[in-house]
Design a protein around this motif. Structure first.
Motif, short mmCIF file in Angstrom:
data_model
loop_
_atom_site.label_atom_id
_atom_site.label_comp_id
_atom_site.label_asym_id
_atom_site.label_seq_id
_atom_site.Cartn_x
_atom_site.Cartn_y
_atom_site.Cartn_z
N THR A 320 0.84 -1.19 0.00
CA THR A 320 0.00 0.00 0.00
C THR A 320 0.88 1.24 0.00
O THR A 320 1.71 1.42 0.90
N TYR A 321 0.68 2.10 -0.99
CA TYR A 321 1.47 3.32 -1.13
C TYR A 321 0.60 4.49 -0.66
O TYR A 321 -0.05 5.17 -1.46
N GLY A 322 0.55 4.68 0.66
CA GLY A 322 -0.22 5.78 1.23
C GLY A 322 0.72 6.84 1.76
O GLY A 322 1.71 7.20 1.11
N THR A 323 0.42 7.36 2.94
CA THR A 323 1.32 8.31 3.59
C THR A 323 2.70 7.67 3.72
O THR A 323 3.72 8.26 3.38
N GLY A 324 2.69 6.45 4.22
CA GLY A 324 3.89 5.61 4.20
C GLY A 324 3.66 4.49 3.22
O GLY A 324 2.72 4.51 2.42
N CYS A 325 4.51 3.50 3.27
CA CYS A 325 4.41 2.37 2.35
C CYS A 325 4.46 1.09 3.18
O CYS A 325 5.37 0.93 4.00
N PHE A 326 3.49 0.20 2.99
CA PHE A 326 3.37 -0.95 3.87
C PHE A 326 3.17 -2.22 3.04
O PHE A 326 2.18 -2.36 2.32
N LEU A 327 4.13 -3.12 3.19
CA LEU A 327 4.10 -4.37 2.44
C LEU A 327 3.83 -5.51 3.41
O LEU A 327 4.58 -5.71 4.37
N LEU A 328 2.74 -6.25 3.18
CA LEU A 328 2.39 -7.41 4.00
C LEU A 328 2.45 -8.67 3.16
O LEU A 328 1.96 -8.69 2.02
N TYR A 329 3.01 -9.72 3.76
CA TYR A 329 3.22 -11.00 3.09
C TYR A 329 2.58 -12.08 3.95
O TYR A 329 2.95 -12.27 5.11
N ASN A 330 1.59 -12.76 3.43
CA ASN A 330 0.87 -13.81 4.15
C ASN A 330 1.80 -15.01 4.37
O ASN A 330 2.30 -15.61 3.42
N VAL A 331 2.00 -15.37 5.66
CA VAL A 331 2.88 -16.50 5.98
C VAL A 331 2.11 -17.69 6.54
O VAL A 331 2.71 -18.69 6.95
N GLY A 332 0.76 -17.59 6.61
CA GLY A 332 -0.03 -18.73 7.04
C GLY A 332 -0.45 -18.66 8.50
O GLY A 332 -0.52 -17.59 9.10
N GLU A 333 -0.73 -19.83 9.09
CA GLU A 333 -1.36 -19.89 10.41
C GLU A 333 -0.38 -19.96 11.58
O GLU A 333 -0.79 -20.14 12.72
N LYS A 334 0.90 -19.81 11.30
CA LYS A 334 1.90 -19.76 12.38
C LYS A 334 2.74 -18.49 12.21
O LYS A 334 3.17 -18.18 11.10
N PRO A 335 2.97 -17.76 13.30
CA PRO A 335 3.76 -16.53 13.18
C PRO A 335 5.20 -16.81 12.80
O PRO A 335 5.76 -17.85 13.18
#
Length: 564
Positions: A320-335
């Motif tokens: 997401t390129y908003g005020t800042g930039c935030f990249l999220l990557y789905n890693v599944g059901e375990k942190p």
């Protein structure tokens, strides 16, 4: 009211026709009457979903939106309202809590006027979802419901000195393994501790057991549910995972974390943590044109965007390129606890009976705010959407590299003593070169985050889904594809964050029960940017950027980094 500098989208253009059809695949199925097309089945379902509506409150860093979607994902009515950004001292970034609430009510009232004018009624809206800026810290009096101070917004850097103090404290190195976050000016915990130490009203309320803490979602939910009379104080797992108070495994407050920050649970009210989708836990709106409508979802804005892109499977990602930039990557059901400078966070939990889905996150402090800097501080243009036009006046950056470290550098660098620096300026440098270098800064940092994600996960991303104001720039998105050397996909309907809140709200009331039902959501008419330069050219550009990052270190004297 001044045009929001961080949002370069044409709001009116985003209202798409109600009869827009989503692309579907035709497959054969069988009934008692013989073979039929699943297209017919999906058409019938879409016709039904077009007559069902969900509202989404999208409370961002600089403005608030309220959007009413039909359940095929089309926005039917919307309204946007800005609120003030307060900068009393250097490094301070505050917001008025009352203005945040008022902006929500204003947007609901105005969007409902449009919705009703289209022939719909209030009863057509089945639920409300909320998505909001994360980490922004609010403190209020539980007895009166009044804010005790301004909200400290997430880009605020007044706590640099406190962060250095906490990093030297025993147990600091273990925090990330519990909550997924490193100590920085970013999480709410550090801002809360600063307020307890430095704001007399907050300190007194804490000592007397009246202090209520929450992020923006909790504050809005408290007020929408009637304030002290409603007594509603909740948050969801995604917002709670940004405070440094929640254990990623248990999804509850961890005493070791609270003890580290010296918090006494008897003196402070923390919001109850519940799943992102819940039919009852978020209450309902107590007044205004949507009085009585249930609130059934709550997510941090970046998690909402992940849901809005339907990134439900491990290995999918969004930026997401908003005020800042935030990249999220789905890693599944375990942190996954990053070893390469990223944040571990909760992606979403769409129901009490569903397991949470975790994500790795990389945050770039400056994206759209860099464009705002060129507009407001340097006078490059009067409208932030003109940045692409200025950038197009030159073929490349002319050798300029702009390290936009206005608040230091976030993931994966975590350099808190850097300041914004421009390298490579000559007498031939033009505004277009600086405009390109400003957009490229977000793209280079995205590349650094993707590299770290690949090392943490062991998998290389095949494509990147994008949204946010700066993603509307074709030049910026083409540059991004060139730098990361994978395709970049941009949806035609840009309100991905609000859509994610609406999808989560729909899951809570069984409009959708399986992720597969959303496979065609917001898929039509996407724009795909393919890399247009060689891998060698891309590597050369990135090498120059990395050199500039190293040269930007150490510009802040340590004496400047003490508490105000």
């Amino acid at each position: 009211m001044r045009k929001n500098p961080f949002d370069m989208s044409d709001l009116d253009a985003e209202i798409e026709s109600q009869d827009q059809r989503h692309e579907v695949r035709i497959r054969a199925s069988f009934s008692e009457d013989g073979p039929r097309s699943l297209l017919q089945d999906e058409d019938r379902r879409n016709d039904n979903l077009k007559d069902r509506f969900i509202g989404a409150i999208d409370q961002g860093t600089t403005s608030t939106r309220f959007i009413i979607f039909d359940c095929t994902g089309n926005p039917i009515a919307k309204y946007q309202s800005e609120f003030r950004q307060l900068h009393e001292h250097s490094g301070w970034h505050e917001q008025d809590p009352i203005e945040l609430v008022d902006s929500v009510y204003t947007c609901i009232e105005e969007a409902m006027k449009t919705f009703l004018a289209l022939g719909h009624s209030k009863s057509d809206i089945e639920a409300i979802g909320i998505t909001s800026q994360r980490e922004t810290t609010l403190c209020w009096d539980w007895e009166t419901g009044e804010p005790l101070c301004h909200a400290i917004a997430w880009p605020d850097t007044r706590t640099k000195g406190l962060v250095r103090e906490l990093k030297a404290q025993k147990g600091a190195d273990e925090l990330k393994n519990i909550c997924g976050l490193p100590l920085s000016t970013y999480p709410s915990s550090v801002s809360l501790l600063w307020l307890i130490r430095n704001n007399e009203a907050v300190k007194q309320a804490y000592d007397e057991g009246r202090l209520t803490f929450g992020t923006v979602d909790s504050w809005l939910l408290f007020n929408l549910n009637g304030g002290p009379e409603g007594g509603h104080h909740v948050t969801d797992v995604t917002n709670a995972s940004r405070t440094m108070f929640m254990n990623l495994e248990t999804l509850d407050y961890d005493q070791r974390l609270l003890d580290f920050f010296g918090l006494d649970r008897k003196k402070i009210r923390l919001p109850k943590i519940i799943p992102s989708s819940d039919p009852d836990g978020y209450g309902y709106i107590r007044s205004g044109p949507l009085e009585g409508v249930p609130i059934t979802s709550c997510l941090g804005d970046q998690s909402a965007a992940l849901v809005g892109h339907c990134a439900f499977t491990p290995g999918t990602a969004k930026n997401t390129y908003g005020t800042g930039c935030f990249l999220l990557y789905n890693v599944g059901e375990k942190p996954v606890i990053s070893k390469h400078g990223l944040l571990g966070t909760v992606g979403f939990q769409l129901g009490r009976n569903r397991k949470p889905v975790y994500a790795l996150e990389g945050s770039v402090a400056v994206a759209g705010s860099g464009v705002s800097f060129l507009m407001n501080n340097m006078g490059f243009f009067r409208d932030s959407r003109k940045v692409s036009e200025v950038a197009a006046t030159v073929p490349d950056n002319g050798g300029c590299i702009f390290v936009t470290a206005f608040s230091g550098l976030f993931a994966p660098y975590w350099i808190d003593d850097a300041k914004g620096t421009i390298f490579g300026i000559t007498q031939h440098t033009q505004r277009g070169h600086i405009a390109r270098a400003t957009m490229e800064a977000a793209c280079f940092q995205t590349k650094a985050i993707l590299d770290a994600m690949e090392m943490d996960s062991g998998h290389k991303l095949s494509e990147l889904a994008v949204d946010g104001g700066m993603s509307n720039s074709d030049i910026c998105m083409q540059t991004q594809a060139d730098i990361i050397q994978i395709p970049v996909e941009r949806p035609a309907m840009h309100e991905t964050t609000a859509l994610g809140a609406a999808i989560a709200a729909g899951f809570a009331i069984d409009i959708w029960r399986e992720f597969s039902e959303l496979r065609n959501m917001n898929r039509a008419n996407r724009t795909c940017f393919e890399p247009a330069i060689s891998t060698a050219q891309s590597a050369k550009m990135y090498k120059q950027w990395s050199k500039a990052v190293e040269m930007s270190r150490g510009w802040v004297d340590t004496s400047e980094m003490q508490d105000e």
